[in-house]
Write a protein that holds these residues in place. Structure first.
Motif, PDB file in Angstrom:
ATOM      1  N   SER A  24       0.827  -1.208   0.000  1.00  0.00           N
ATOM      2  CA  SER A  24       0.000   0.000   0.000  1.00  0.00           C
ATOM      3  C   SER A  24       0.861   1.257   0.000  1.00  0.00           C
ATOM      4  O   SER A  24       0.560   2.224  -0.706  1.00  0.00           O
ATOM      5  N   LEU A  25       1.926   1.248   0.786  1.00  0.00           N
ATOM      6  CA  LEU A  25       2.831   2.384   0.844  1.00  0.00           C
ATOM      7  C   LEU A  25       3.493   2.602  -0.516  1.00  0.00           C
ATOM      8  O   LEU A  25       3.601   3.731  -0.996  1.00  0.00           O
ATOM      9  N   HIS A  26       3.887   1.510  -1.155  1.00  0.00           N
ATOM     10  CA  HIS A  26       4.512   1.590  -2.479  1.00  0.00           C
ATOM     11  C   HIS A  26       3.550   2.238  -3.475  1.00  0.00           C
ATOM     12  O   HIS A  26       3.926   3.128  -4.244  1.00  0.00           O
ATOM     13  N   LYS A  27       2.292   1.814  -3.463  1.00  0.00           N
ATOM     14  CA  LYS A  27       1.295   2.382  -4.376  1.00  0.00           C
ATOM     15  C   LYS A  27       1.067   3.860  -4.076  1.00  0.00           C
ATOM     16  O   LYS A  27       0.920   4.670  -4.996  1.00  0.00           O
ATOM     17  N   ALA A  28       1.038   4.224  -2.775  1.00  0.00           N
ATOM     18  CA  ALA A  28       0.854   5.632  -2.408  1.00  0.00           C
ATOM     19  C   ALA A  28       2.026   6.476  -2.901  1.00  0.00           C
ATOM     20  O   ALA A  28       1.830   7.589  -3.405  1.00  0.00           O
ATOM     21  N   LEU A  29       3.225   5.945  -2.786  1.00  0.00           N
ATOM     22  CA  LEU A  29       4.403   6.668  -3.278  1.00  0.00           C
ATOM     23  C   LEU A  29       4.340   6.853  -4.790  1.00  0.00           C
ATOM     24  O   LEU A  29       4.676   7.924  -5.308  1.00  0.00           O
ATOM     25  N   ARG A  30       3.893   5.828  -5.504  1.00  0.00           N
ATOM     26  CA  ARG A  30       3.741   5.950  -6.959  1.00  0.00           C
ATOM     27  C   ARG A  30       2.729   7.039  -7.303  1.00  0.00           C
ATOM     28  O   ARG A  30       2.923   7.808  -8.238  1.00  0.00           O
ATOM     29  N   THR A  31       1.636   7.080  -6.546  1.00  0.00           N
ATOM     30  CA  THR A  31       0.610   8.097  -6.783  1.00  0.00           C
ATOM     31  C   THR A  31       1.187   9.489  -6.580  1.00  0.00           C
ATOM     32  O   THR A  31       0.984  10.379  -7.411  1.00  0.00           O
ATOM     33  N   LEU A  32       1.918   9.693  -5.482  1.00  0.00           N
ATOM     34  CA  LEU A  32       2.538  11.000  -5.230  1.00  0.00           C
ATOM     35  C   LEU A  32       3.547  11.352  -6.319  1.00  0.00           C
ATOM     36  O   LEU A  32       3.618  12.486  -6.770  1.00  0.00           O
ATOM     37  N   ALA A  33       4.329  10.377  -6.729  1.00  0.00           N
ATOM     38  CA  ALA A  33       5.382  10.625  -7.717  1.00  0.00           C
ATOM     39  C   ALA A  33       4.824  10.975  -9.089  1.00  0.00           C
ATOM     40  O   ALA A  33       5.427  11.762  -9.822  1.00  0.00           O
ATOM     41  N   ASN A  34       3.669  10.419  -9.438  1.00  0.00           N
ATOM     42  CA  ASN A  34       3.141  10.562 -10.799  1.00  0.00           C
ATOM     43  C   ASN A  34       1.948  11.500 -10.923  1.00  0.00           C
ATOM     44  O   ASN A  34       1.488  11.749 -12.029  1.00  0.00           O
ATOM     45  N   ASN A  35       1.432  12.008  -9.804  1.00  0.00           N
ATOM     46  CA  ASN A  35       0.249  12.857  -9.842  1.00  0.00           C
ATOM     47  C   ASN A  35       0.651  14.288 -10.206  1.00  0.00           C
ATOM     48  O   ASN A  35       1.437  14.908  -9.497  1.00  0.00           O
ATOM     49  N   PRO A  36       0.105  14.823 -11.302  1.00  0.00           N
ATOM     50  CA  PRO A  36       0.461  16.188 -11.700  1.00  0.00           C
ATOM     51  C   PRO A  36       0.000  17.242 -10.692  1.00  0.00           C
ATOM     52  O   PRO A  36       0.513  18.358 -10.692  1.00  0.00           O
ATOM     53  N   ASN A  37      -0.944  16.909  -9.815  1.00  0.00           N
ATOM     54  CA  ASN A  37      -1.407  17.853  -8.805  1.00  0.00           C
ATOM     55  C   ASN A  37      -0.501  17.894  -7.581  1.00  0.00           C
ATOM     56  O   ASN A  37      -0.667  18.729  -6.712  1.00  0.00           O
ATOM     57  N   VAL A  38       0.418  16.957  -7.496  1.00  0.00           N
ATOM     58  CA  VAL A  38       1.366  16.916  -6.383  1.00  0.00           C
ATOM     59  C   VAL A  38       2.716  17.341  -6.943  1.00  0.00           C
ATOM     60  O   VAL A  38       3.261  16.684  -7.810  1.00  0.00           O
ATOM     61  N   GLN A  39       3.216  18.437  -6.435  1.00  0.00           N
ATOM     62  CA  GLN A  39       4.500  18.929  -6.931  1.00  0.00           C
ATOM     63  C   GLN A  39       5.378  19.298  -5.747  1.00  0.00           C
ATOM     64  O   GLN A  39       4.980  19.160  -4.599  1.00  0.00           O
ATOM     65  N   GLY A  40       6.571  19.743  -6.029  1.00  0.00           N
ATOM     66  CA  GLY A  40       7.465  20.210  -4.987  1.00  0.00           C
ATOM     67  C   GLY A  40       7.999  19.095  -4.121  1.00  0.00           C
ATOM     68  O   GLY A  40       8.264  17.979  -4.604  1.00  0.00           O
ATOM     69  N   PRO A  41       8.164  19.375  -2.834  1.00  0.00           N
ATOM     70  CA  PRO A  41       8.827  18.430  -1.932  1.00  0.00           C
ATOM     71  C   PRO A  41       8.170  17.048  -1.843  1.00  0.00           C
ATOM     72  O   PRO A  41       8.877  16.054  -1.761  1.00  0.00           O
ATOM     73  N   LEU A  42       6.837  16.979  -1.872  1.00  0.00           N
ATOM     74  CA  LEU A  42       6.183  15.669  -1.761  1.00  0.00           C
ATOM     75  C   LEU A  42       6.493  14.793  -2.968  1.00  0.00           C
ATOM     76  O   LEU A  42       6.800  13.611  -2.832  1.00  0.00           O
ATOM     77  N   GLN A  43       6.431  15.373  -4.135  1.00  0.00           N
ATOM     78  CA  GLN A  43       6.729  14.609  -5.346  1.00  0.00           C
ATOM     79  C   GLN A  43       8.215  14.240  -5.377  1.00  0.00           C
ATOM     80  O   GLN A  43       8.577  13.115  -5.721  1.00  0.00           O
ATOM     81  N   GLU A  44       9.060  15.160  -4.995  1.00  0.00           N
ATOM     82  CA  GLU A  44      10.503  14.909  -4.932  1.00  0.00           C
ATOM     83  C   GLU A  44      10.802  13.758  -3.965  1.00  0.00           C
ATOM     84  O   GLU A  44      11.597  12.870  -4.271  1.00  0.00           O
ATOM     85  N   MET A  45      10.147  13.779  -2.805  1.00  0.00           N
ATOM     86  CA  MET A  45      10.340  12.723  -1.807  1.00  0.00           C
ATOM     87  C   MET A  45       9.928  11.368  -2.375  1.00  0.00           C
ATOM     88  O   MET A  45      10.679  10.393  -2.303  1.00  0.00           O
TER      89      MET A  45
END
Length: 143
Positions: free
Chosen positions: A33-54
């Motif tokens: 589940s954590l892996h999928k959440a990280l993929r969502t943060l990494a690939n979501n165009p609405n999430v940018q900056g530090p969260l996407q970088e992390m």
């Protein structure tokens, strides 16, 4: 496969697997589940900056999850995002909530279907191989 410090994941870059999140996850399902959440943060165009970088850093293996948790900048960004989500939820009308509920139910249904398909793909071949070799195999044992 290259991991260059400071770069985001690129096609062909190595991506961690669920087992590499077990230092913070309590069980394999939580790691998945954590892996999928990280993929969502990494690939979501609405999430940018530090969260996407992390998320990109963790997924590429350039940074561990425990390092990200200890980084104040990432935790502040996560807190800010949660505050935005809370404010948006508080300002929703009843119609907005109903529409969101419908979208969430549809998303959960698709996610469940995808997870089932992944499980079947992951578990299916090994079961078929075992069953197939047991039923008949060339040069099998006498019996």
């Amino acid at each position: 496969m290259t991991n260059r410090p400071g770069s985001g994941p690129e096609p062909g870059d190595r991506e961690i697997d669920d087992s590499e999140l077990m230092d913070v996850a309590q069980d394999p399902e939580q790691a998945e589940s954590l892996h999928k959440a990280l993929r969502t943060l990494a690939n979501n165009p609405n999430v940018q900056g530090p969260l996407q970088e992390m998320a990109q850093g963790i997924l590429s293996g350039r940074m561990g999850m425990t390092d990200a948790i200890k980084d104040e900048r990432y935790m502040d960004a996560l807190g800010d995002r949660m505050t935005e989500i809370r404010h948006a939820a508080e300002s929703q009308t009843m119609e907005d909530r109903e529409a969101e509920r419908g979208k969430r139910e549809e998303w959960e249904r698709r996610r469940d279907e995808e997870e089932q398909k992944e499980r079947e793909e992951r578990d299916g071949p090994s079961t078929n191989l075992f069953t197939g070799s047991k039923k008949r195999g060339p040069g099998g044992h006498r019996g």
